[in-house]
Scaffold this motif. Structure first.
Motif, PDB file in Angstrom:
ATOM      1  N   LEU A  77      47.043  37.050  21.219  1.00 27.78           N
ATOM      2  CA  LEU A  77      46.527  37.981  21.856  1.00 27.78           C
ATOM      3  C   LEU A  77      45.076  37.335  22.390  1.00 27.78           C
ATOM      4  O   LEU A  77      44.217  36.861  21.771  1.00 27.78           O
ATOM      5  CB  LEU A  77      46.196  39.280  21.008  1.00 27.78           C
ATOM      6  N   ILE A  78      44.755  37.612  23.947  1.00 26.67           N
ATOM      7  CA  ILE A  78      43.447  37.190  24.404  1.00 26.67           C
ATOM      8  C   ILE A  78      43.047  38.390  24.807  1.00 26.67           C
ATOM      9  O   ILE A  78      43.407  39.219  26.058  1.00 26.67           O
ATOM     10  CB  ILE A  78      43.340  35.980  25.602  1.00 26.67           C
ATOM     11  N   ARG A  79      41.578  38.543  24.800  1.00 27.20           N
ATOM     12  CA  ARG A  79      41.009  39.793  25.314  1.00 27.20           C
ATOM     13  C   ARG A  79      39.841  39.108  26.462  1.00 27.20           C
ATOM     14  O   ARG A  79      38.961  38.543  25.899  1.00 27.20           O
ATOM     15  CB  ARG A  79      40.128  40.725  24.196  1.00 27.20           C
ATOM     16  N   VAL A  80      40.142  39.608  27.544  1.00 32.15           N
ATOM     17  CA  VAL A  80      39.454  39.209  28.624  1.00 32.15           C
ATOM     18  C   VAL A  80      38.324  40.381  29.125  1.00 32.15           C
ATOM     19  O   VAL A  80      38.828  41.337  29.141  1.00 32.15           O
ATOM     20  CB  VAL A  80      40.266  38.668  29.887  1.00 32.15           C
ATOM     21  N   ARG A  87      28.166  38.398  31.058  1.00 29.29           N
ATOM     22  CA  ARG A  87      27.670  37.977  29.914  1.00 29.29           C
ATOM     23  C   ARG A  87      28.541  38.264  28.872  1.00 29.29           C
ATOM     24  O   ARG A  87      28.018  38.066  27.555  1.00 29.29           O
ATOM     25  CB  ARG A  87      26.264  38.901  29.799  1.00 29.29           C
ATOM     26  N   GLN A  88      29.833  38.522  28.729  1.00 28.98           N
ATOM     27  CA  GLN A  88      30.766  38.956  27.768  1.00 28.98           C
ATOM     28  C   GLN A  88      31.384  37.689  27.468  1.00 28.98           C
ATOM     29  O   GLN A  88      31.966  36.699  28.378  1.00 28.98           O
ATOM     30  CB  GLN A  88      31.460  40.055  28.267  1.00 28.98           C
ATOM     31  N   ILE A  89      31.711  37.616  26.131  1.00 31.14           N
ATOM     32  CA  ILE A  89      32.591  36.462  25.652  1.00 31.14           C
ATOM     33  C   ILE A  89      34.094  36.743  25.772  1.00 31.14           C
ATOM     34  O   ILE A  89      34.517  37.853  26.183  1.00 31.14           O
ATOM     35  CB  ILE A  89      32.427  36.154  24.065  1.00 31.14           C
ATOM     36  N   TYR A  90      35.061  35.974  25.536  1.00 31.50           N
ATOM     37  CA  TYR A  90      36.424  35.862  25.488  1.00 31.50           C
ATOM     38  C   TYR A  90      36.676  35.978  24.075  1.00 31.50           C
ATOM     39  O   TYR A  90      36.275  35.304  23.297  1.00 31.50           O
ATOM     40  CB  TYR A  90      37.161  34.739  26.382  1.00 31.50           C
ATOM     41  N   LEU A  91      37.718  37.069  23.877  1.00 33.49           N
ATOM     42  CA  LEU A  91      38.053  36.961  22.480  1.00 33.49           C
ATOM     43  C   LEU A  91      39.228  36.796  22.134  1.00 33.49           C
ATOM     44  O   LEU A  91      40.532  37.144  22.881  1.00 33.49           O
ATOM     45  CB  LEU A  91      38.048  38.604  21.756  1.00 33.49           C
ATOM     46  N   ALA A 279      37.876  43.326  41.016  1.00 37.23           N
ATOM     47  CA  ALA A 279      37.164  43.956  39.901  1.00 37.23           C
ATOM     48  C   ALA A 279      38.176  44.425  39.017  1.00 37.23           C
ATOM     49  O   ALA A 279      39.197  45.211  39.207  1.00 37.23           O
ATOM     50  CB  ALA A 279      36.046  44.536  40.281  1.00 37.23           C
ATOM     51  N   HIS A 280      37.837  44.424  37.663  1.00 37.87           N
ATOM     52  CA  HIS A 280      38.621  44.966  36.586  1.00 37.87           C
ATOM     53  C   HIS A 280      37.782  45.403  35.544  1.00 37.87           C
ATOM     54  O   HIS A 280      36.421  44.934  35.180  1.00 37.87           O
ATOM     55  CB  HIS A 280      39.788  44.320  36.164  1.00 37.87           C
ATOM     56  N   GLU A 281      38.258  46.350  34.631  1.00 45.22           N
ATOM     57  CA  GLU A 281      37.356  46.598  33.304  1.00 45.22           C
ATOM     58  C   GLU A 281      37.743  45.962  32.295  1.00 45.22           C
ATOM     59  O   GLU A 281      37.633  46.472  31.052  1.00 45.22           O
ATOM     60  CB  GLU A 281      37.610  48.199  33.069  1.00 45.22           C
ATOM     61  N   GLY A 282      38.542  44.902  32.205  1.00 44.11           N
ATOM     62  CA  GLY A 282      38.889  44.106  31.093  1.00 44.11           C
ATOM     63  C   GLY A 282      40.436  44.080  31.118  1.00 44.11           C
ATOM     64  O   GLY A 282      41.231  44.452  31.956  1.00 44.11           O
ATOM     65  N   ALA A 283      40.963  42.975  30.500  1.00 40.78           N
ATOM     66  CA  ALA A 283      42.399  42.678  30.260  1.00 40.78           C
ATOM     67  C   ALA A 283      42.680  42.208  28.917  1.00 40.78           C
ATOM     68  O   ALA A 283      42.003  41.652  28.080  1.00 40.78           O
ATOM     69  CB  ALA A 283      42.774  41.621  31.430  1.00 40.78           C
ATOM     70  N   LEU A 284      44.265  42.466  28.746  1.00 40.79           N
ATOM     71  CA  LEU A 284      44.730  41.922  27.354  1.00 40.79           C
ATOM     72  C   LEU A 284      46.054  40.964  27.882  1.00 40.79           C
ATOM     73  O   LEU A 284      46.665  41.334  28.515  1.00 40.79           O
ATOM     74  CB  LEU A 284      45.393  43.144  26.542  1.00 40.79           C
ATOM     75  N   VAL A 285      45.870  39.851  27.481  1.00 41.02           N
ATOM     76  CA  VAL A 285      46.998  38.916  27.641  1.00 41.02           C
ATOM     77  C   VAL A 285      47.805  38.745  26.277  1.00 41.02           C
ATOM     78  O   VAL A 285      47.174  38.151  25.128  1.00 41.02           O
ATOM     79  CB  VAL A 285      46.621  37.538  28.000  1.00 41.02           C
ATOM     80  N   ASN A 286      48.946  39.229  26.140  1.00 43.38           N
ATOM     81  CA  ASN A 286      49.568  39.093  24.810  1.00 43.38           C
ATOM     82  C   ASN A 286      50.828  38.140  25.100  1.00 43.38           C
ATOM     83  O   ASN A 286      51.471  38.284  25.725  1.00 43.38           O
ATOM     84  CB  ASN A 286      50.231  40.789  24.496  1.00 43.38           C
ATOM     85  N   VAL A 296      50.450  41.076  30.276  1.00 44.25           N
ATOM     86  CA  VAL A 296      49.383  41.141  30.677  1.00 44.25           C
ATOM     87  C   VAL A 296      48.830  42.671  31.095  1.00 44.25           C
ATOM     88  O   VAL A 296      49.757  43.201  31.949  1.00 44.25           O
ATOM     89  CB  VAL A 296      49.050  40.326  31.828  1.00 44.25           C
ATOM     90  N   THR A 297      47.822  43.389  30.568  1.00 44.97           N
ATOM     91  CA  THR A 297      47.520  44.438  30.741  1.00 44.97           C
ATOM     92  C   THR A 297      46.145  44.409  31.310  1.00 44.97           C
ATOM     93  O   THR A 297      45.234  44.161  30.635  1.00 44.97           O
ATOM     94  CB  THR A 297      47.514  45.449  29.648  1.00 44.97           C
ATOM     95  N   VAL A 298      46.030  45.039  32.587  1.00 43.78           N
ATOM     96  CA  VAL A 298      44.535  44.955  33.291  1.00 43.78           C
ATOM     97  C   VAL A 298      44.111  46.233  33.421  1.00 43.78           C
ATOM     98  O   VAL A 298      44.813  47.252  33.836  1.00 43.78           O
ATOM     99  CB  VAL A 298      44.797  44.441  34.584  1.00 43.78           C
TER     100      VAL A 298
END
Length: 388
Positions: A77-80, A87-91, A279-286, A296-298
């Motif tokens: 799982l990748i949290r974008v 200023r935010q990291i990737y998790l 633009a988006h409010e974050g995403a999950l790459v599973n 991918v959930t955006v």
């Protein structure tokens, strides 16, 4: 026995039965409302980086490869972060695999899956830190909140049953509180802080219980989704008339296949997603292990209060989108389910809603305490009169 006395009897004893669990669940719930904010407060170097003007993020494959070097478990799982937040990291999250049915005793959590969380600077590719959630404070708080830190099946049933009983005490409490006329209602909406302790305790119980009633019902009802499958199914039937089928067949492999774990595929898929969103409010790459697809959930800003997101499924062999579920295509039940967590913690109404959920959780924690003192005080008083 009159109706009011019967309801009072049920209110009192159901409250006593569920009180301790409700207290624990409410306190841990109040803590978890601001889990992300508190984590950032205690781990500032893990969640923010300094982005120089014009600096671009490294390809997702390179960041994933750097994260994989510090964990023995495959990253799934990748949290974008939000696209406009530089200023935010990737998790990256690597799931720890455990043997099935490895459960011994009530207090063993072996069937609960844990994972490593790896924080990566998207500009330099540097790994900023790694956390094992099994020993992380907030994950322990969450397990206490959901399972009382017991086995999932045992703890979830105890918590769910106690929350159901708590809903009954809330409904019976509002019945007992309901005044006969407006004059009495005005008195029952105020707390007399100058009164003696027993009277003050009684006011705190009934007045705070009334003010917290609606939000407490919402928090309790949304929380039951994680305890009882039948509760979730019932809401689906109420909103949609049926439970939606979210499963879809995995696409058939083409003749010329490529490695499903290809890092190049990951970059091509992510670039395809980015093209669709300014633009988006974050995403999950599973990326499920041993699977040939990536989900991918955006997340995006919606036109309603629902938590809006679009989901895409990509075939890692052909690098093409084989399935998509857009926010506008979702049924009412699906929109509710995707928003259930945000409703539960008040996030659906922004920071104000989170503070309301936090205060309400503290009030819910106080109700079993003040209620127990009312019951104990009256019982003790009766025994004292009998002795004299």
């Amino acid at each position: 026995m009159t109706l009011k006395k019967t309801i009072l009897f049920l209110h009192r004893w159901i409250g006593l039965l569920s009180g301790l669990v409700v207290f624990i669940v409410s306190i841990t719930g109040a803590i978890y409302v601001f889990e992300k904010e508190l984590f950032a407060l205690f781990h500032p170097s893990y969640v923010t980086v300094t982005a120089h003007k014009g600096e671009k993020t490294l390809p997702l494959s390179i960041l994933k490869a750097n994260a994989q070097r510090v964990t023995d478990h495959p990253i799934t799982l990748i949290r974008v972060p939000a696209r406009d937040d530089q200023r935010q990291i990737y998790l990256f999250e690597a799931l720890k695999r455990r043997p099935k049915n490895d459960i011994v005793g009530v207090f063993i959590n072996k069937e609960i899956r844990y994972w490593d969380r790896i924080f990566v600077d998207p500009y330099s590719g540097k790994v900023l830190g790694k956390i094992d959630v099994e020993t992380n404070f907030f994950w322990i708080v969450r397990q206490i909140h959901q399972f009382l830190y017991l086995r999932r099946d045992v703890g979830s049933t105890i918590v769910g049953t106690s929350v159901l009983l708590f809903i009954i005490t809330l409904l019976s409490g509002i019945f007992l509180w309901w005044p006969k006329n407006r004059k009495v209602a005005v008195k029952r909406l105020k707390i007399n802080f100058s009164a003696k302790w027993k009277r003050l305790n009684y006011d705190l119980h009934q007045v705070l219980g009334f003010y917290a009633f609606f939000v407490a019902i919402v928090i309790a009802a949304t929380g039951l989704v994680w305890s009882f499958k039948w509760w979730e199914t019932s809401i689906y039937w109420l909103l949609d008339g049926k439970r939606p089928n979210k499963k879809h067949e995995e696409p058939k492999a083409p003749e010329n296949t490529i490695d499903a774990a290809s890092e190049a595929s990951l970059d091509l898929i992510w670039s395809d997603v980015v093209k669709s969103y300014g633009a988006h409010e974050g995403a999950l790459v599973n990326i499920p292990q041993n699977a040939s697809v990536a989900n991918v959930t955006v997340y995006k800003k919606g036109n309603t209060w629902w938590s809006a997101s679009d989901t895409y499924t990509y075939d890692l062999r052909s690098e093409k989108c084989s399935f998509q579920r857009l926010q506008n295509d979702k049924t009412l039940g699906m929109k509710w389910r995707d928003s259930n967590y945000d409703i539960h913690v008040g996030k659906i109404a922004g920071r104000t809603g989170m503070w309301i959920a936090f205060v309400t959780s503290l009030i819910c924690a106080s109700l079993p305490v003040t209620g127990f003192y009312i019951w104990y005080g009256r019982k003790f008083k009766k025994k004292k009169k009998q002795r004299s």
